[in-house]
Design a protein around this motif. Sequence first.
Motif, PDB file in Angstrom:
ATOM      1  N   ALA A 268      34.586 -40.759  53.571  1.00  0.00           N
ATOM      2  CA  ALA A 268      35.236 -41.966  54.099  1.00  0.00           C
ATOM      3  C   ALA A 268      34.607 -43.217  53.494  1.00  0.00           C
ATOM      4  O   ALA A 268      35.090 -44.327  53.686  1.00  0.00           O
ATOM      5  N   HIS A 269      33.513 -43.045  52.760  1.00  0.00           N
ATOM      6  CA  HIS A 269      32.800 -44.206  52.182  1.00  0.00           C
ATOM      7  C   HIS A 269      32.698 -43.989  50.671  1.00  0.00           C
ATOM      8  O   HIS A 269      33.710 -43.903  49.984  1.00  0.00           O
ATOM      9  N   ALA A 272      34.613 -41.297  48.462  1.00  0.00           N
ATOM     10  CA  ALA A 272      36.069 -41.344  48.301  1.00  0.00           C
ATOM     11  C   ALA A 272      36.505 -41.265  46.844  1.00  0.00           C
ATOM     12  O   ALA A 272      37.557 -40.711  46.531  1.00  0.00           O
ATOM     13  N   LYS A 299      51.171 -37.238  61.559  1.00  0.00           N
ATOM     14  CA  LYS A 299      50.112 -37.338  62.569  1.00  0.00           C
ATOM     15  C   LYS A 299      49.422 -35.993  62.800  1.00  0.00           C
ATOM     16  O   LYS A 299      48.255 -35.941  63.211  1.00  0.00           O
ATOM     17  N   ARG A 304      44.673 -37.514  54.400  1.00  0.00           N
ATOM     18  CA  ARG A 304      44.843 -38.956  54.188  1.00  0.00           C
ATOM     19  C   ARG A 304      44.950 -39.222  52.704  1.00  0.00           C
ATOM     20  O   ARG A 304      44.376 -38.480  51.909  1.00  0.00           O
ATOM     21  N   LEU A 305      45.634 -40.268  52.369  1.00  0.00           N
ATOM     22  CA  LEU A 305      45.709 -40.652  50.963  1.00  0.00           C
ATOM     23  C   LEU A 305      44.364 -41.246  50.579  1.00  0.00           C
ATOM     24  O   LEU A 305      44.000 -42.333  51.039  1.00  0.00           O
ATOM     25  N   MET A 306      43.603 -40.516  49.788  1.00  0.00           N
ATOM     26  CA  MET A 306      42.265 -40.994  49.448  1.00  0.00           C
ATOM     27  C   MET A 306      42.381 -42.204  48.511  1.00  0.00           C
ATOM     28  O   MET A 306      43.280 -42.255  47.674  1.00  0.00           O
ATOM     29  N   GLY A 307      41.446 -43.143  48.677  1.00  0.00           N
ATOM     30  CA  GLY A 307      41.508 -44.361  47.862  1.00  0.00           C
ATOM     31  C   GLY A 307      42.474 -45.381  48.431  1.00  0.00           C
ATOM     32  O   GLY A 307      42.735 -46.414  47.824  1.00  0.00           O
ATOM     33  N   PHE A 308      42.997 -45.092  49.612  1.00  0.00           N
ATOM     34  CA  PHE A 308      43.905 -46.016  50.287  1.00  0.00           C
ATOM     35  C   PHE A 308      43.332 -46.398  51.644  1.00  0.00           C
ATOM     36  O   PHE A 308      42.792 -45.557  52.350  1.00  0.00           O
ATOM     37  N   HIS A 310      41.285 -49.430  54.165  1.00  0.00           N
ATOM     38  CA  HIS A 310      39.927 -49.963  54.231  1.00  0.00           C
ATOM     39  C   HIS A 310      39.724 -50.566  55.608  1.00  0.00           C
ATOM     40  O   HIS A 310      40.651 -51.145  56.163  1.00  0.00           O
ATOM     41  N   ARG A 311      38.505 -50.420  56.106  1.00  0.00           N
ATOM     42  CA  ARG A 311      38.220 -51.004  57.424  1.00  0.00           C
ATOM     43  C   ARG A 311      38.428 -52.516  57.417  1.00  0.00           C
ATOM     44  O   ARG A 311      38.927 -53.092  58.393  1.00  0.00           O
ATOM     45  N   TYR A 357      55.323 -46.941  56.429  1.00  0.00           N
ATOM     46  CA  TYR A 357      54.075 -46.523  57.087  1.00  0.00           C
ATOM     47  C   TYR A 357      52.891 -47.307  56.515  1.00  0.00           C
ATOM     48  O   TYR A 357      52.089 -47.885  57.250  1.00  0.00           O
ATOM     49  N   LYS A 361      50.802 -50.380  58.408  1.00  0.00           N
ATOM     50  CA  LYS A 361      49.369 -50.202  58.683  1.00  0.00           C
ATOM     51  C   LYS A 361      48.487 -50.973  57.695  1.00  0.00           C
ATOM     52  O   LYS A 361      47.270 -50.908  57.748  1.00  0.00           O
ATOM     53  N   ASN A 366      42.091 -49.083  47.485  1.00  0.00           N
ATOM     54  CA  ASN A 366      40.756 -49.678  47.533  1.00  0.00           C
ATOM     55  C   ASN A 366      40.036 -49.439  46.203  1.00  0.00           C
ATOM     56  O   ASN A 366      40.597 -48.849  45.280  1.00  0.00           O
ATOM     57  N   ASP A 368      38.041 -47.430  45.114  1.00  0.00           N
ATOM     58  CA  ASP A 368      37.862 -46.065  44.625  1.00  0.00           C
ATOM     59  C   ASP A 368      39.102 -45.469  43.985  1.00  0.00           C
ATOM     60  O   ASP A 368      39.051 -44.401  43.402  1.00  0.00           O
TER      61      ASP A 368
HETATM   62  N1  ACO Z   1      46.160 -42.361  54.501  1.00  0.00           N
HETATM   63  C1  ACO Z   1      46.991 -42.247  55.542  1.00  0.00           C
HETATM   64  N2  ACO Z   1      46.836 -42.904  56.717  1.00  0.00           N
HETATM   65  C2  ACO Z   1      45.779 -43.716  56.808  1.00  0.00           C
HETATM   66  C3  ACO Z   1      44.856 -43.886  55.746  1.00  0.00           C
HETATM   67  C4  ACO Z   1      45.087 -43.181  54.562  1.00  0.00           C
HETATM   68  N3  ACO Z   1      44.254 -43.300  53.530  1.00  0.00           N
HETATM   69  N4  ACO Z   1      43.896 -44.751  56.128  1.00  0.00           N
HETATM   70  C5  ACO Z   1      44.184 -45.112  57.388  1.00  0.00           C
HETATM   71  N5  ACO Z   1      45.309 -44.496  57.815  1.00  0.00           N
HETATM   72  C6  ACO Z   1      45.971 -44.672  59.091  1.00  0.00           C
HETATM   73  C7  ACO Z   1      45.244 -43.928  60.197  1.00  0.00           C
HETATM   74  O1  ACO Z   1      45.754 -42.612  60.392  1.00  0.00           O
HETATM   75  C8  ACO Z   1      45.459 -44.804  61.391  1.00  0.00           C
HETATM   76  O2  ACO Z   1      46.733 -44.539  61.897  1.00  0.00           O
HETATM   77  P1  ACO Z   1      47.042 -44.691  63.481  1.00  0.00           P
HETATM   78  O3  ACO Z   1      46.797 -46.140  63.788  1.00  0.00           O
HETATM   79  O4  ACO Z   1      48.467 -44.287  63.627  1.00  0.00           O
HETATM   80  O5  ACO Z   1      46.065 -43.781  64.179  1.00  0.00           O
HETATM   81  C9  ACO Z   1      45.493 -46.227  60.802  1.00  0.00           C
HETATM   82  O6  ACO Z   1      45.883 -46.060  59.426  1.00  0.00           O
HETATM   83  C10 ACO Z   1      44.152 -46.937  60.859  1.00  0.00           C
HETATM   84  O7  ACO Z   1      43.165 -46.063  60.278  1.00  0.00           O
HETATM   85  P2  ACO Z   1      41.681 -45.957  60.810  1.00  0.00           P
HETATM   86  O8  ACO Z   1      41.072 -44.680  60.323  1.00  0.00           O
HETATM   87  O9  ACO Z   1      41.650 -46.220  62.277  1.00  0.00           O
HETATM   88  O10 ACO Z   1      41.053 -47.190  60.055  1.00  0.00           O
HETATM   89  P3  ACO Z   1      39.538 -47.385  59.716  1.00  0.00           P
HETATM   90  O11 ACO Z   1      39.381 -48.830  59.461  1.00  0.00           O
HETATM   91  O12 ACO Z   1      38.681 -46.771  60.757  1.00  0.00           O
HETATM   92  O13 ACO Z   1      39.335 -46.525  58.388  1.00  0.00           O
HETATM   93  C11 ACO Z   1      39.080 -45.833  56.145  1.00  0.00           C
HETATM   94  C12 ACO Z   1      39.194 -47.034  57.115  1.00  0.00           C
HETATM   95  C13 ACO Z   1      38.010 -44.862  56.623  1.00  0.00           C
HETATM   96  C14 ACO Z   1      38.656 -46.356  54.781  1.00  0.00           C
HETATM   97  C15 ACO Z   1      40.455 -45.125  56.054  1.00  0.00           C
HETATM   98  O14 ACO Z   1      41.447 -46.032  55.610  1.00  0.00           O
HETATM   99  C16 ACO Z   1      40.410 -43.879  55.164  1.00  0.00           C
HETATM  100  O15 ACO Z   1      40.027 -42.805  55.635  1.00  0.00           O
HETATM  101  N6  ACO Z   1      40.812 -44.016  53.852  1.00  0.00           N
HETATM  102  C17 ACO Z   1      40.728 -42.918  52.928  1.00  0.00           C
HETATM  103  C18 ACO Z   1      39.298 -42.755  52.439  1.00  0.00           C
HETATM  104  C19 ACO Z   1      38.888 -43.841  51.475  1.00  0.00           C
HETATM  105  O16 ACO Z   1      39.608 -44.183  50.545  1.00  0.00           O
HETATM  106  N7  ACO Z   1      37.677 -44.367  51.697  1.00  0.00           N
HETATM  107  C20 ACO Z   1      37.089 -45.386  50.824  1.00  0.00           C
HETATM  108  C21 ACO Z   1      36.903 -46.657  51.571  1.00  0.00           C
HETATM  109  S1  ACO Z   1      36.349 -47.910  50.471  1.00  0.00           S
HETATM  110  C22 ACO Z   1      34.733 -47.636  50.240  1.00  0.00           C
HETATM  111  O17 ACO Z   1      34.002 -47.109  51.042  1.00  0.00           O
HETATM  112  C23 ACO Z   1      34.204 -48.065  48.984  1.00  0.00           C
END
Ligand code: ACO
Length: 434
Positions: A268-269, A272, A299, A304-308, A310-311, A357, A361, A366, A368
């Motif tokens: 997740a960090h 990714a 659901k 999850r779509l990796m690289g998509f 961000h908090r 979607y 959201k 991002n 990565d």
């Molecule tokens: N693909 C599909 N759905 C997603 C994704 C995704 N990549 N990211 C978030 N969502 C959805 C969640 O399911 C959630 O849906 P809901 O509201 O219906 O439950 C909503 O979007 C919000 O997602 P959260 O996980 O609550 O958001 P959070 O801010 O906690 O997470 C994170 C951020 C961890 C980066 C997340 O977007 C994710 O897992 N992304 C994929 C991993 C990734 O690319 N990480 C790299 C981050 S950048 C970095 O660290 C350098």
Amino acid sequence: MTTTPHTVTLTDDATGRSWKLPVMEGSTGPNVIDIRKLYGETGFFTHDPGFTSTSSCESKITFIDGDKGILLHRGYPIAELAEKSDFLEVAYLLQFGELPDPVQKKEWIKNITYHTMVHEQLSTFFNGFRRDAHPMAIMCGVVGALSAFYHDSTDIHDENQREIACHRLIAKMPTLAAMAFKFALGQPFVYPQNSLSYAENFLYMAFSVPAEPYRINPVLARAMDKIFILHADHEQNASTSTVRLASSSGANPFACIAAGITSLWGPAHGGANEAVLKMLMEIGSKDRIPEIVRRAKDKNDSFRLMGFGHRVYKNYDPRAKVMQQTCREVLAELGIKNDPLLETAMELERVALQDDYFIEKKLYPNVDFYSGIILRAMGFPMSMFTVLFALARTAGWVAHWQEQFREKEQKIGRPRQLYTGAVERSFVPLDQRK
Ligand code: ACO
């Protein structure tokens, strides 16, 4: 940071009691409600798992406006730094708050360059790892182990020792990262070369072999440097917060940075970028994109779509734009035309950005999303991607680590909890338990 005349009133609807909470303002960005005295005055804690609404510290290093897609280091936009600066200069900026003048820059580069070698005995440490160990596992171990080798820079109360620890960490990370890479390949470790720049030196240690001369490609060296700049800092992310928390107990700098590395490893960090490339390879061709996007939206599917997403960014990650451009430059330089992974990535991005979607959201690519494609083209295996991230992020980690010592209030980080377990009960002897 200043406390404003503005207050926020908290009212307990059950008792009608209310309290005024001070509001603090920074130089830009949202104001914060000061809840430091909340428990003492009200008997309440606040509950915020994942710290989605919590400012954990005061910082002057990096500012992000996630809605607008802005990232500033000490006020300078990331795209400008990536274009006009270099990694060591950015590391200096993060640490000291200003760009170095020519004399300061020369001195800084010298300090880093002359700390790039690692204690010779540390190389034997590598033999304790299995040959197929993940390089991040090796990095967790060897960076922590630096504290066993550099005792003269572990006294955190000595400003000079702290400074040297920062030089050592920034300087030795490329050497250790290249060693972790060479160890997996079964090739000899390559000593650093002081005549090379930071990025050039890393490429040299990673890719040269004693059997033949190694020519550094300036386009790849510049791309490497840009990738380092783009990953150098990102305010209070999970790994930086981990470094700060570890440091708050008084742990030594090498142990704190090792803690940051462990936190960065997760998918997740920092993990990714590895996950993105695996995903793109699994997708294989553009035809499968609709299916992948469907899965990401389902659901009941954990995919999850990796690289998509961000908090913090609810807009395009400004680093992703630079990364996409760098990706094109590297592929062109290497003569890679119509890279199927890049084509899949660009099509996936196009489809996702038009999908309700992802729009609702606010999920954007991002940093990565494109970095794995570049690193793979440069010759790094997937397992090294997060290691390179850790190497670059060390600049940010040490800047935050140093900043903590300048805070007036030196407090150990100690969150509270909402306890939902068993209430007090008597011990049941073994023969009476069912
Ligand atoms: N693909 C599909 N759905 C997603 C994704 C995704 N990549 N990211 C978030 N969502 C959805 C969640 O399911 C959630 O849906 P809901 O509201 O219906 O439950 C909503 O979007 C919000 O997602 P959260 O996980 O609550 O958001 P959070 O801010 O906690 O997470 C994170 C951020 C961890 C980066 C997340 O977007 C994710 O897992 N992304 C994929 C991993 C990734 O690319 N990480 C790299 C981050 S950048 C970095 O660290 C350098």
